[in-house]
Write an enzyme that holds these catalytic residues in place. Structure first.
Site, short mmCIF file in Angstrom:
data_model
loop_
_atom_site.label_atom_id
_atom_site.label_comp_id
_atom_site.label_asym_id
_atom_site.label_seq_id
_atom_site.Cartn_x
_atom_site.Cartn_y
_atom_site.Cartn_z
N CYS A 198 6.81 6.29 14.45
CA CYS A 198 6.13 7.51 14.37
C CYS A 198 5.39 8.02 15.49
CB CYS A 198 5.22 7.29 13.09
SG CYS A 198 6.07 7.00 11.60
N ARG A 199 4.16 7.26 15.84
CA ARG A 199 3.26 7.87 16.89
C ARG A 199 3.71 7.52 18.21
NH1 ARG A 199 -1.64 4.22 14.92
NH2 ARG A 199 0.24 3.00 14.45
N SER A 200 4.23 6.34 18.61
CA SER A 200 4.65 6.25 20.02
C SER A 200 5.84 6.97 20.44
CB SER A 200 4.70 4.65 20.53
OG SER A 200 5.65 4.01 19.76
N CYS A 244 2.86 1.94 19.81
CA CYS A 244 2.05 1.89 18.28
C CYS A 244 2.62 0.62 17.48
CB CYS A 244 2.36 3.00 17.49
SG CYS A 244 4.12 3.51 17.32
N ASN A 300 6.72 1.93 16.25
CA ASN A 300 7.61 2.42 17.23
C ASN A 300 8.54 3.46 16.55
OD1 ASN A 300 10.04 1.60 19.91
ND2 ASN A 300 8.21 3.17 19.94
N ASP A 348 -2.52 6.35 11.99
CA ASP A 348 -1.13 5.93 11.61
C ASP A 348 -0.52 6.76 10.59
OD1 ASP A 348 1.06 4.70 10.23
OD2 ASP A 348 0.28 2.60 10.43
P1 4NP Z 1 3.74 3.90 13.82
O1 4NP Z 1 3.80 4.02 12.29
O2 4NP Z 1 3.04 2.71 14.02
O3 4NP Z 1 3.25 5.17 14.27
O4 4NP Z 1 5.29 3.86 14.05
C1 4NP Z 1 4.05 2.87 11.36
C2 4NP Z 1 5.68 2.87 11.13
C3 4NP Z 1 5.91 1.60 10.12
C4 4NP Z 1 4.97 1.07 9.80
C5 4NP Z 1 3.71 1.27 9.97
C6 4NP Z 1 3.31 2.27 11.06
N1 4NP Z 1 5.30 -0.06 8.69
O5 4NP Z 1 4.49 -0.82 8.04
O6 4NP Z 1 6.62 -0.28 8.46
#
Ligand code: 4NP
Length: 166
Positions: free
Chosen positions: A15-17, A10, A13, A130
């Protein structure tokens, strides 16, 4: 084919992945396939390198019995394309980034995670949204989508392992 490896990807790294990593690893372990299927996760963005998963993510995962305490954020690296059979993105931006990084001689597959979902409505949704800037229901939705797609991906890999052992 006697071993399969999968890298969930994702943006951050955190939240989703890592949710996909923890849920899929739990399903692999409960089917006794830990020696056959290698699971990892990574991100395309470098804001959270070395960090544990977002607390909202790990809290909701813990409510469903998934342990994310060992996971730490890392970047997707060129060498991942030599090591993983499946590199699985959560949304179209992840897939575009992976396609740009992908070496010409990559032998594996880059796929959207929800293309493996069992429920047609989740396959139609196509992307795991996201949740980072949203409310708690976004994190619960991620878990719902991930659990469905992880089950479908495991069916797919078990069929592949069975074919390889014939
Ligand atoms: P992820 O979510 O891609 O599912 O881990 C996010 C975590 C952090 C950010 C964006 C999406 N960020 O902009 O810091």
């Amino acid at each position: 084919m006697n071993k399969i490896s999968v890298l969930f990807v994702c943006l951050g790294n955190i939240c989703r992945s890592p949710t996909a990593h923890a849920v899929f690893q739990s399903m692999v372990d409960s089917r006794g396939l830990g020696a056959k299927i290698l699971v990892d996760s990574a991100g395309t963005g470098d804001w959270h390198l070395g960090h544990a998963p977002d607390q909202r993510t790990s809290a909701q995962a813990a409510e469903r019995g998934y342990d994310m305490s060992e996971l730490r954020a890392r970047l997707v690296e060129p060498k991942d394309f030599a090591q993983f059979d499946y590199i699985i993105g959560m949304d179209h931006e992840n897939i575009s980034n992976l396609m740009l990084m992908r070496p010409e001689d990559f032998k594996g597959q880059v796929e959207l995670f929800l293309s493996f979902a069992r429920k047609p409505e989740n396959r139609d949704q196509a992307v795991v949204p996201d949740p980072y800037y949203g409310g708690d229901n976004g994190f619960a939705l991620v878990l719902d989508l991930v659990e469905d797609a992880a089950a479908g991906l495991l069916d797919h890999m078990v069929a592949q392992l069975e074919q390889g052992s014939q």
